[in-house]
Design an enzyme around this catalytic site. Structure first.
Site, PDB file in Angstrom:
ATOM      1  N   GLU A 295       2.296  -0.788  22.998  1.00 48.43           N
ATOM      2  CA  GLU A 295       2.410  -1.503  21.902  1.00 48.43           C
ATOM      3  C   GLU A 295       0.831  -1.757  21.293  1.00 48.43           C
ATOM      4  OE1 GLU A 295       4.867  -1.549  20.066  1.00 48.43           O
ATOM      5  OE2 GLU A 295       5.712  -0.309  21.752  1.00 48.43           O
ATOM      6  N   CYS A 329      -1.286  -9.447  16.302  1.00 47.55           N
ATOM      7  CA  CYS A 329      -1.017  -8.161  15.850  1.00 47.55           C
ATOM      8  C   CYS A 329      -0.391  -7.908  14.539  1.00 47.55           C
ATOM      9  CB  CYS A 329      -0.411  -7.325  17.098  1.00 47.55           C
ATOM     10  SG  CYS A 329       1.164  -7.872  17.245  1.00 47.55           S
TER      11      CYS A 329
HETATM   12  P1  NAD Z   1      -7.317  -4.864  24.743  1.00 43.44           P
HETATM   13  O1  NAD Z   1      -6.785  -3.306  24.320  1.00 43.44           O
HETATM   14  O2  NAD Z   1      -8.898  -4.830  24.770  1.00 43.44           O
HETATM   15  O3  NAD Z   1      -7.007  -5.207  26.432  1.00 43.44           O
HETATM   16  C1  NAD Z   1      -5.410  -5.042  26.670  1.00 43.44           C
HETATM   17  C2  NAD Z   1      -5.454  -4.831  28.163  1.00 43.44           C
HETATM   18  O4  NAD Z   1      -5.839  -3.737  28.298  1.00 43.44           O
HETATM   19  C3  NAD Z   1      -6.030  -6.093  28.862  1.00 43.44           C
HETATM   20  O5  NAD Z   1      -5.657  -6.550  29.924  1.00 43.44           O
HETATM   21  C4  NAD Z   1      -7.248  -5.313  29.253  1.00 43.44           C
HETATM   22  O6  NAD Z   1      -8.053  -5.733  30.193  1.00 43.44           O
HETATM   23  C5  NAD Z   1      -6.688  -3.918  29.620  1.00 43.44           C
HETATM   24  N1  NAD Z   1      -7.643  -2.818  29.631  1.00 43.44           N
HETATM   25  C6  NAD Z   1      -8.818  -2.436  28.824  1.00 43.44           C
HETATM   26  N2  NAD Z   1      -9.340  -1.554  28.976  1.00 43.44           N
HETATM   27  C7  NAD Z   1      -8.554  -0.691  29.854  1.00 43.44           C
HETATM   28  C8  NAD Z   1      -8.502   0.481  30.416  1.00 43.44           C
HETATM   29  N3  NAD Z   1      -9.588   1.417  30.049  1.00 43.44           N
HETATM   30  N4  NAD Z   1      -7.430   0.837  31.098  1.00 43.44           N
HETATM   31  C9  NAD Z   1      -6.489  -0.093  31.415  1.00 43.44           C
HETATM   32  N5  NAD Z   1      -6.426  -1.044  30.909  1.00 43.44           N
HETATM   33  C10 NAD Z   1      -7.531  -1.823  30.344  1.00 43.44           C
HETATM   34  O7  NAD Z   1      -6.592  -5.648  23.530  1.00 43.44           O
HETATM   35  P2  NAD Z   1      -6.735  -7.412  23.587  1.00 43.44           P
HETATM   36  O8  NAD Z   1      -8.159  -7.603  23.252  1.00 43.44           O
HETATM   37  O9  NAD Z   1      -6.318  -7.743  25.195  1.00 43.44           O
HETATM   38  O10 NAD Z   1      -5.456  -7.733  22.659  1.00 43.44           O
HETATM   39  C11 NAD Z   1      -5.736  -7.521  21.369  1.00 43.44           C
HETATM   40  C12 NAD Z   1      -5.091  -6.422  20.915  1.00 43.44           C
HETATM   41  O11 NAD Z   1      -3.715  -5.993  21.304  1.00 43.44           O
HETATM   42  C13 NAD Z   1      -5.130  -6.080  19.506  1.00 43.44           C
HETATM   43  O12 NAD Z   1      -5.314  -4.676  18.922  1.00 43.44           O
HETATM   44  C14 NAD Z   1      -3.293  -6.551  19.107  1.00 43.44           C
HETATM   45  O13 NAD Z   1      -3.243  -6.061  17.856  1.00 43.44           O
HETATM   46  C15 NAD Z   1      -2.941  -5.894  20.052  1.00 43.44           C
HETATM   47  N6  NAD Z   1      -1.617  -6.444  20.368  1.00 43.44           N
HETATM   48  C16 NAD Z   1      -0.439  -5.643  20.014  1.00 43.44           C
HETATM   49  C17 NAD Z   1       0.694  -6.492  20.154  1.00 43.44           C
HETATM   50  C18 NAD Z   1       1.949  -5.452  19.745  1.00 43.44           C
HETATM   51  O14 NAD Z   1       2.906  -6.032  20.203  1.00 43.44           O
HETATM   52  N7  NAD Z   1       2.069  -4.250  18.868  1.00 43.44           N
HETATM   53  C19 NAD Z   1       1.058  -7.779  20.350  1.00 43.44           C
HETATM   54  C20 NAD Z   1      -0.181  -8.381  20.701  1.00 43.44           C
HETATM   55  C21 NAD Z   1      -1.334  -7.843  20.656  1.00 43.44           C
END
Ligand code: NAD
Length: 525
Positions: A295, A329
């Site tokens: 997501e 999001c």
């Molecule tokens: P992010 O993508 O930076 O990180 C999300 C998670 O992934 C964290 O736990 C991070 O440590 C991990 N991660 C980062 N790089 C990785 C890799 N290479 N391999 C595996 N894991 C890795 O996102 P964020 O800043 O934590 O959250 C904000 C984002 O989340 C925004 O884009 C927002 O729109 C989205 N979001 C979407 C929903 C939805 O339901 N669609 C809900 C909430 C947030």
């Protein structure tokens, strides 16, 4: 383990009314309780064992950046060994957990919900300190976590029952049962540090899988506190393992591990796509195609038609764009307005935005506070600059102050051209791009002209226009005459199209199927 519980119909957890003195008092007490616990050190947890490492990282308060919320052992410093140990442990735990009856697994969720309900303000207070949620936003996050537990518990009871099948013309007994997948990596974002983290973890757990939870480095304390709840309810060791890391290494190794059966991810588009690609590679010893539930981000739009109630629209826009500093999001980052009501609407939106109280989130009156970290702060300011360079006109805000915390003013930029950077890229900050359109045709075309498809809203008094949006506005969560944030579990199953992800519909009746596989059994009689 008590299993004889009367299961009432699911109801959403009510939000706390902070206008009541006793509720305000309880929240202030919880804030003081959490304040007294700030800065503690936390271990990793694998199979119930606490693992302490020399290398640590800090989680800090975004609204008060010198305040350390928690100090965490950094699993990235010994990632290969720890991931191996965690996968091994979860694989072992899966042998018994998968055979635990669905009713018993659901019971763990109901008990966790009970404990969370008792400690509601305590958990909300942790979110106030760790990610800069206001009282109301934190309270909604805790309520949503309780909802996920109550909802998925009930859902598992449903999927655990015999599934309806067409009677066979042959003399045989037929069954369709749902079994778990195996060991999953749970990779949540920081922005709903309790609700999304809990929903992602416990949906996988209640369906009989075992997990490795890698919390966001920006919100590990809330996740750790939830781990304590899981221990308190007696969830068997190894069902949820906790690997916090300062960077991305643990996440990357988990995604690539051949014995990881599925990855439940919520986060940005860039990371989601990387995970999707890595998970598609088959590694030596791997016996399955990994399932990925991803997501991702949004570039959500609110359309205001010429026949809209402008008061209501302005309220919904300001809540959607600036609630939690635009870091949802589902947040409205594009406002698309019919030119006939443009000036009248913008006047109201500006007035309401100017009245927002910006400050420290521990104060009950605060409506907006800091963004999560320096990176988010820098990105917001860079994007505001970019918006102006590309022809946008700054109507309000535009500045930031990171002397105490990462504060970005609520910012409104008009004259934004469809296709320009701030109209296309997710900023994840309190920055609203305003686009003037000549009619509804153009409004829908602009709204859909993005690679995302998460939420959207239309304000109009014409049922015909709303019906058209039902057919043509391509988003996973569409709202009419209301804000585009604030999805409720069970009421608004949540998830988006296109680059917003796999549309898994969290809090919906099909969600648990992502963590299950159907087994059809026929026995000759
Ligand atoms: P992010 O993508 O930076 O990180 C999300 C998670 O992934 C964290 O736990 C991070 O440590 C991990 N991660 C980062 N790089 C990785 C890799 N290479 N391999 C595996 N894991 C890795 O996102 P964020 O800043 O934590 O959250 C904000 C984002 O989340 C925004 O884009 C927002 O729109 C989205 N979001 C979407 C929903 C939805 O339901 N669609 C809900 C909430 C947030």
């Amino acid at each position: 383990m008590q299993t004889k519980r009367i299961i009432n119909e699911f109801r959403n957890e009510p939000f706390t009314d902070f206008s009541k003195a006793e509720n305000r008092k309880a929240m202030l007490e919880a804030i003081e309780q959490v304040r007294s616990e700030l800065g503690k050190e936390y271990p990793l947890i694998i199979g119930g064992e606490r693992i302490w490492l020399e290398k640590k990282f800090q989680s800090i308060n975004p609204a008060n950046k010198l305040q350390v919320v928690g100090v965490f052992c950094d699993a990235d410093s010994d990632a290969e060994n720890l991931v191996e140990k965690a996968v091994e442990t979860a694989t072992e735990a899966f042998k018994t957990w998968q055979c635990t009856p669905p009713e018993e697994r659901a019971e763990y969720l109901f008990r966790a919900a009970e404990l969370l309900r008792h400690r509601k303000h305590y958990f909300s207070a942790w979110m106030i300190f760790e990610v800069g949620k206001t009282w109301a936003e934190a309270d909604a996050d805790t309520a949503e976590a309780i909802d996920f537990l109550e909802f998925y518990g009930r859902e598992m009871l449903r999927w655990g029952k015999p599934q309806p099948l067409i009677p066979s013309p042959l003399p045989e007994k037929n069954e369709l049962i749902y079994i778990p997948l195996g060991v999953g990596a749970i990779i949540p974002p920081w922005n709903f540090p309790l609700a999304i983290m809990c929903g992602m973890t416990m949906s996988a757990v209640v369906t009989g899988n075992t997990t490795i939870l890698k919390p966001s480095p920006d919100a590990p304390t809330v996740a750790y506190k939830f781990m304590e709840i899981l221990e308190e309810i007696g969830l068997p060791k190894g069902v949820v393992n906790f690997l916090a890391g300062s960077g991305t290494l643990v996440g990357e190794l988990l995604v690539a591990h051949p014995r990881i059966r599925f990855i439940s991810f919520t986060g940005s588009k860039a990371v989601g796509l990387k995970i999707y690609e890595e998970a598609a590679k088959t590694r030596p010893g791997q016996k399955w195609m990994k399932r990925v539930i991803a997501e991702m981000g949004g570039k959500d739009a609110i359309i205001v038609c010429d026949d809209a109630n402008l008061e209501e629209a302005a309220t919904g826009i300001v809540q959607s764009a600036f609630g939690f500093q635009g870091q949802k999001c589902s947040a409205c980052s594009r406002l698309i307005v019919d030119e006939k009501v443009y000036d009248a609407l913008l006047e109201k939106v500006i007035e309401l935005t100017q009245s927002l109280k910006i400050g420290d989130p521990t104060s009950p009156d605060t409506q907006m506070t800091a963004v999560i970290n320096q990176k988010a702060f820098d990105k917001a300011l860079t994007m505001i600059q970019k918006g102006i360079e590309e022809g946008g006109k700054l109507l309000l805000g535009g500045k930031g102050d990171n002397s105490v915390g990462f504060y970005v003013e609520p910012t409104i930029i008009e004259n934004v051209k469809p296709g320009s950077t701030i109209e296309q890229v997710e900023i994840f900050a309190p920055v609203l791009a305003v686009i003037k359109v000549k009619d509804y045709d153009e409004a829908l075309a602009v709204a859909n002209d993005t690679e995302y498809g998460l939420t959207g809203s239309v304000y109009s008094t014409s049922q015909e226009k709303l019906d058209r949006a039902k057919r043509e506005f391509h988003v996973g969560n569409l709202y009419f005459n209301r804000k585009c944030t604030g999805a409720l579990v069970g009421v608004h199953p949540f998830g988006g199209f296109n680059m917003s992800g796999t549309d898994s519909k969290a809090g919906g009746s099909e969600y648990l199927l992502h963590f299950l596989q159907g087994k059809s059994i026929a026995q000759k009689i």
